[in-house]
Design a protein around this motif. Structure first.
Motif, PDB file in Angstrom:
ATOM      1  N   GLU A   1      35.827  33.987  25.787  1.00  0.00           N
ATOM      2  CA  GLU A   1      36.928  32.997  26.228  1.00  0.00           C
ATOM      3  C   GLU A   1      37.110  32.811  27.681  1.00  0.00           C
ATOM      4  O   GLU A   1      37.219  33.774  28.298  1.00  0.00           O
ATOM      5  N   GLY A   2      37.329  31.700  28.138  1.00  0.00           N
ATOM      6  CA  GLY A   2      37.592  31.296  29.413  1.00  0.00           C
ATOM      7  C   GLY A   2      36.182  31.391  30.313  1.00  0.00           C
ATOM      8  O   GLY A   2      36.508  31.166  31.478  1.00  0.00           O
ATOM      9  N   TYR A   3      35.429  31.572  29.665  1.00  0.00           N
ATOM     10  CA  TYR A   3      33.956  31.731  30.580  1.00  0.00           C
ATOM     11  C   TYR A   3      32.865  30.638  30.292  1.00  0.00           C
ATOM     12  O   TYR A   3      32.880  30.443  28.839  1.00  0.00           O
ATOM     13  N   GLU A   4      31.940  30.274  30.765  1.00  0.00           N
ATOM     14  CA  GLU A   4      30.983  29.570  30.548  1.00  0.00           C
ATOM     15  C   GLU A   4      29.769  30.356  31.062  1.00  0.00           C
ATOM     16  O   GLU A   4      29.448  30.612  32.180  1.00  0.00           O
ATOM     17  N   LEU A   5      29.113  31.039  30.043  1.00  0.00           N
ATOM     18  CA  LEU A   5      28.161  32.068  30.118  1.00  0.00           C
ATOM     19  C   LEU A   5      26.591  31.456  30.107  1.00  0.00           C
ATOM     20  O   LEU A   5      26.316  30.886  29.215  1.00  0.00           O
ATOM     21  N   THR A   6      25.834  31.918  31.105  1.00  0.00           N
ATOM     22  CA  THR A   6      24.282  31.567  31.150  1.00  0.00           C
ATOM     23  C   THR A   6      23.876  33.106  31.198  1.00  0.00           C
ATOM     24  O   THR A   6      24.260  33.816  32.090  1.00  0.00           O
ATOM     25  N   THR A   7      22.862  33.197  30.384  1.00  0.00           N
ATOM     26  CA  THR A   7      21.954  34.432  30.705  1.00  0.00           C
ATOM     27  C   THR A   7      20.492  34.392  30.775  1.00  0.00           C
ATOM     28  O   THR A   7      19.888  33.269  30.921  1.00  0.00           O
ATOM     29  N   ALA A   8      19.997  35.326  31.500  1.00  0.00           N
ATOM     30  CA  ALA A   8      18.712  35.562  31.933  1.00  0.00           C
ATOM     31  C   ALA A   8      18.077  36.805  31.586  1.00  0.00           C
ATOM     32  O   ALA A   8      18.554  37.977  32.080  1.00  0.00           O
ATOM     33  N   GLN A   9      16.908  36.918  31.040  1.00  0.00           N
ATOM     34  CA  GLN A   9      16.398  38.201  30.670  1.00  0.00           C
ATOM     35  C   GLN A   9      15.525  38.769  31.681  1.00  0.00           C
ATOM     36  O   GLN A   9      14.859  39.878  31.476  1.00  0.00           O
ATOM     37  N   ASP A  10      15.221  38.150  32.750  1.00  0.00           N
ATOM     38  CA  ASP A  10      14.496  38.787  33.949  1.00  0.00           C
ATOM     39  C   ASP A  10      14.931  38.157  35.332  1.00  0.00           C
ATOM     40  O   ASP A  10      15.594  37.106  35.398  1.00  0.00           O
ATOM     41  N   GLY A  11      14.558  38.760  36.406  1.00  0.00           N
ATOM     42  CA  GLY A  11      14.911  38.424  37.800  1.00  0.00           C
ATOM     43  C   GLY A  11      14.331  37.177  38.282  1.00  0.00           C
ATOM     44  O   GLY A  11      14.981  36.261  38.682  1.00  0.00           O
ATOM     45  N   ALA A  12      13.274  36.769  37.637  1.00  0.00           N
ATOM     46  CA  ALA A  12      12.529  35.670  38.184  1.00  0.00           C
ATOM     47  C   ALA A  12      13.260  34.403  37.493  1.00  0.00           C
ATOM     48  O   ALA A  12      13.485  33.283  38.084  1.00  0.00           O
ATOM     49  N   ARG A  13      13.567  34.453  36.238  1.00  0.00           N
ATOM     50  CA  ARG A  13      14.438  33.502  35.454  1.00  0.00           C
ATOM     51  C   ARG A  13      15.687  33.282  36.295  1.00  0.00           C
ATOM     52  O   ARG A  13      16.306  32.139  36.541  1.00  0.00           O
ATOM     53  N   ALA A  14      16.490  34.394  36.585  1.00  0.00           N
ATOM     54  CA  ALA A  14      17.682  34.521  37.327  1.00  0.00           C
ATOM     55  C   ALA A  14      17.523  33.766  38.650  1.00  0.00           C
ATOM     56  O   ALA A  14      18.440  32.748  39.109  1.00  0.00           O
ATOM     57  N   LEU A  15      16.187  33.950  39.403  1.00  0.00           N
ATOM     58  CA  LEU A  15      16.100  33.315  40.617  1.00  0.00           C
ATOM     59  C   LEU A  15      16.063  31.721  40.644  1.00  0.00           C
ATOM     60  O   LEU A  15      16.565  30.904  41.342  1.00  0.00           O
ATOM     61  N   SER A  16      15.242  31.482  39.357  1.00  0.00           N
ATOM     62  CA  SER A  16      14.904  30.070  39.176  1.00  0.00           C
ATOM     63  C   SER A  16      16.702  29.289  38.927  1.00  0.00           C
ATOM     64  O   SER A  16      16.846  28.178  39.201  1.00  0.00           O
TER      65      SER A  16
ATOM     66  N   ALA B   1      11.308  40.948  39.596  1.00  0.00           N
ATOM     67  CA  ALA B   1      12.244  40.941  40.506  1.00  0.00           C
ATOM     68  C   ALA B   1      13.465  41.380  40.126  1.00  0.00           C
ATOM     69  O   ALA B   1      14.089  41.332  38.928  1.00  0.00           O
ATOM     70  N   GLY B   2      13.989  42.469  40.884  1.00  0.00           N
ATOM     71  CA  GLY B   2      15.096  43.237  40.538  1.00  0.00           C
ATOM     72  C   GLY B   2      16.510  42.802  41.005  1.00  0.00           C
ATOM     73  O   GLY B   2      16.585  41.776  41.693  1.00  0.00           O
ATOM     74  N   GLY B   3      17.643  43.838  40.916  1.00  0.00           N
ATOM     75  CA  GLY B   3      18.825  43.373  41.465  1.00  0.00           C
ATOM     76  C   GLY B   3      18.845  42.812  42.923  1.00  0.00           C
ATOM     77  O   GLY B   3      19.862  42.151  43.148  1.00  0.00           O
ATOM     78  N   PHE B   4      18.263  43.470  43.625  1.00  0.00           N
ATOM     79  CA  PHE B   4      18.539  43.444  45.167  1.00  0.00           C
ATOM     80  C   PHE B   4      17.728  41.840  45.482  1.00  0.00           C
ATOM     81  O   PHE B   4      18.533  41.319  46.463  1.00  0.00           O
ATOM     82  N   GLU B   5      16.787  41.386  45.067  1.00  0.00           N
ATOM     83  CA  GLU B   5      16.279  40.369  45.058  1.00  0.00           C
ATOM     84  C   GLU B   5      17.235  39.122  44.614  1.00  0.00           C
ATOM     85  O   GLU B   5      17.635  38.214  45.031  1.00  0.00           O
ATOM     86  N   VAL B   6      17.936  39.499  43.317  1.00  0.00           N
ATOM     87  CA  VAL B   6      18.881  38.364  42.796  1.00  0.00           C
ATOM     88  C   VAL B   6      20.069  38.411  43.991  1.00  0.00           C
ATOM     89  O   VAL B   6      20.622  37.170  44.252  1.00  0.00           O
ATOM     90  N   LEU B   7      20.556  39.564  44.151  1.00  0.00           N
ATOM     91  CA  LEU B   7      21.627  39.518  45.146  1.00  0.00           C
ATOM     92  C   LEU B   7      21.328  38.697  46.408  1.00  0.00           C
ATOM     93  O   LEU B   7      22.018  37.906  46.878  1.00  0.00           O
ATOM     94  N   GLN B   8      20.122  38.961  47.000  1.00  0.00           N
ATOM     95  CA  GLN B   8      19.790  38.551  48.283  1.00  0.00           C
ATOM     96  C   GLN B   8      19.656  36.661  47.999  1.00  0.00           C
ATOM     97  O   GLN B   8      20.141  35.930  49.122  1.00  0.00           O
ATOM     98  N   ALA B   9      19.042  36.380  46.888  1.00  0.00           N
ATOM     99  CA  ALA B   9      18.918  35.050  46.675  1.00  0.00           C
ATOM    100  C   ALA B   9      20.382  34.325  46.754  1.00  0.00           C
ATOM    101  O   ALA B   9      20.631  33.116  47.024  1.00  0.00           O
ATOM    102  N   VAL B  10      21.488  34.956  45.815  1.00  0.00           N
ATOM    103  CA  VAL B  10      22.635  34.402  45.680  1.00  0.00           C
ATOM    104  C   VAL B  10      23.359  34.314  46.791  1.00  0.00           C
ATOM    105  O   VAL B  10      23.841  33.228  47.220  1.00  0.00           O
TER     106      VAL B  10
END
Length: 463
Positions: free
Chosen positions: A25-40, A59-68
């Motif tokens: 409730e109150g959120y628009e949720l998007t999910t990704a099962q791997d770092g590469a998809r998250a980066l995209s 791609a791990g959490g550090f790569e996702v953090l840096q890209a964000v």
């Protein structure tokens, strides 16, 4: 209200399903099962919060953090980690992550972390929006005027903004000294901190030192507790001392010391307080003459007079009156929700002929009144304050002889040109093509001329 956009990244499907329940409730949720998809996803879309596992194949959490943070610096990132990688999560927080969740975590605790991250993102966005609004409001481009004297003042103000030094603004009452001071502050390195304006002439003589420098508990009758002064309130920012020439001599001594030592002492206290404050002072007085007469401390005058900038009175930049008047007309017509769009030629002649002893402030008040009483879309001379017609003209007495002949000729040409353009647009109902043909000039040239004189063809069209 818009829903909070959250991206959850984890290579475990059951974790993604868990967040589907947590953030139902109150959120628009998007999910990704791997770092590469998250980066995209991050490359093409901005999220309010990103929750990502630290260790994932590829791609791990550090790569996702840096890209964000590279693409969307205000997006908050929450790391998910196991016990063995808590140290890595702490390192991620040093690189910009908001918080971390240690698996296994309580769903309510996870919901609270995401909620707080989203709230922090919202507050930061609001602060950034307010800062942009302030910078736009007090932009040097919004200081209206094209006269040589004002252009020189703008150049100096812009230069002062980049220099962390004391500025002294000189000019008659109503010339816009506080507006200029705010423009300097909001374009300086101190813009993130407070701008504290002080009208020195309005401070009670017996409380002026307490107001500026604060007081200790029991310093005087009624001082039930310690109170910081305005200098401490401006810590890291700018304090604007308007009408600094009105300060009593004993207070001038303390102000001089504050500027010299970069510290103040509260009234009734012996301990010094370090202050990092930029001082912008303003006055309508001739401080050098006041110092010679013993009414202003000479040492303080020289300490304030590091970067003096004079804002000219309106009678010395008569060519700016039509631009300012048009600006105030639009401003107050919008505020009053009135369809008042232009000045009649007789009103413009009255505005440009008046000497404006109250300067820009008096001009704005006159236009505000005219907008309030105008009977139609056009402000006539009869809508202006009566004393404008009765007062001596700015060009009829001592003002114009102070100007070079070429400036007088240019001023007269500007007035005639604007009157001609207004009459032309009114007759041709704002048709720029016909107006350009009638004036014997290219359409683009006419557009530039209209812009120069603050005119818009749309204001003269029917319907």
């Amino acid at each position: 209200m818009s829903r909070v956009k959250v991206l959850v990244v984890d290579d475990k499907e059951n974790m993604l399903k868990l967040f589907g329940k947590i953030l139902a409730e109150g959120y628009e949720l998007t999910t990704a099962q791997d770092g590469a998809r998250a980066l995209s996803l991050v490359a093409g879309e901005a999220f309010d919060v990103v929750v990502t596992d630290l260790r994932m194949p590829g791609a791990g959490g550090f790569e996702v953090l840096q890209a964000v943070k590279a693409r969307h610096p205000s997006t908050e990132v929450v790391m998910m980690t196991g016990y063995a990688t808590v140290a890595d999560a702490v390192q991620a927080m040093k690189q910009g992550a908001y918080d971390y969740l240690e698996k296994p975590f309580d769903p309510d605790a996870a919901a609270l972390v995401v909620q707080r991250a989203a709230e922090r993102k919202r507050l930061r966005d609001e602060a950034a929006s307010l800062r942009r609004e302030l910078e736009g409001t007090y932009s040097f481009h919004n200081l209206i005027g094209k006269s040589p004297r004002m252009l020189e003042a703008y150049r100096l103000l812009e230069q002062a903004a980049g220099l962390d030094i004391t500025v002294l603004l000189l000019g008659e009452t109503g010339t816009g000294k506080e507006l200029a001071a705010r423009a300097v502050h909001y374009h300086s390195a101190r813009k993130e901190r407070r701008f504290v304006p002080v009208n020195c002439g309005a401070l009670p003589p017996d409380l002026v030192e307490s107001e500026l420098f604060g007081h200790a508990r029991g310093a005087f009758t009624g001082a039930a507790g310690a109170k910081p002064g305005l200098f401490e309130e401006a810590q890291g920012g700018t304090i604007f001392l308007d009408e600094v020439g009105e300060l009593p001599l004993p207070t001038q001594v303390k102000l001089n010391r504050a500027l010299q030592e970069k510290e103040i002492r509260r009234v009734g206290d012996t301990a010094a307080v370090k202050v990092d404050v930029r001082v912008i002072a303003a006055t309508h007085r001739d401080l050098k003459a006041e110092a010679a007469a013993g009414r202003f401390r000479e040492d303080l005058y020289y300490r304030l007079n590091v970067f003096p900038i004079r804002l000219p009175p309106l009678r010395e930049r008569v060519e700016d009156v039509p631009l300012l008047a048009a600006h105030f007309l639009e401003k107050h017509a919008r505020a009053f929700r009135r369809d008042v769009a232009e000045f009649a030629p007789d009103a413009l002649r009255a505005l440009t002929a008046y000497a404006w002893p109250g300067n820009v402030r008096e001009l704005e008040n006159a236009v505000e009144r005219a907008v309030a009483v105008a009977k139609g879309r056009v402000v006539g001379a009869e809508d202006l304050p009566p004393d404008l017609a009765a007062a001596p003209a700015a060009g009829a007495g001592e003002a114009l002889p102070d100007l070079p002949l070429r400036d007088v000729v240019e001023l007269a040409r500007d007035r005639v040109t604007r009157d001609y353009l207004v009459a032309l647009l009114r007759e041709l109902k704002g048709n720029v093509t016909k107006a350009a043909a009638r004036a014997g000039m290219e359409r683009e040239s006419l557009h530039r001329l209209l812009k120069k004189h603050g005119l818009r063809s749309d204001d003269y069209r029917e319907g």
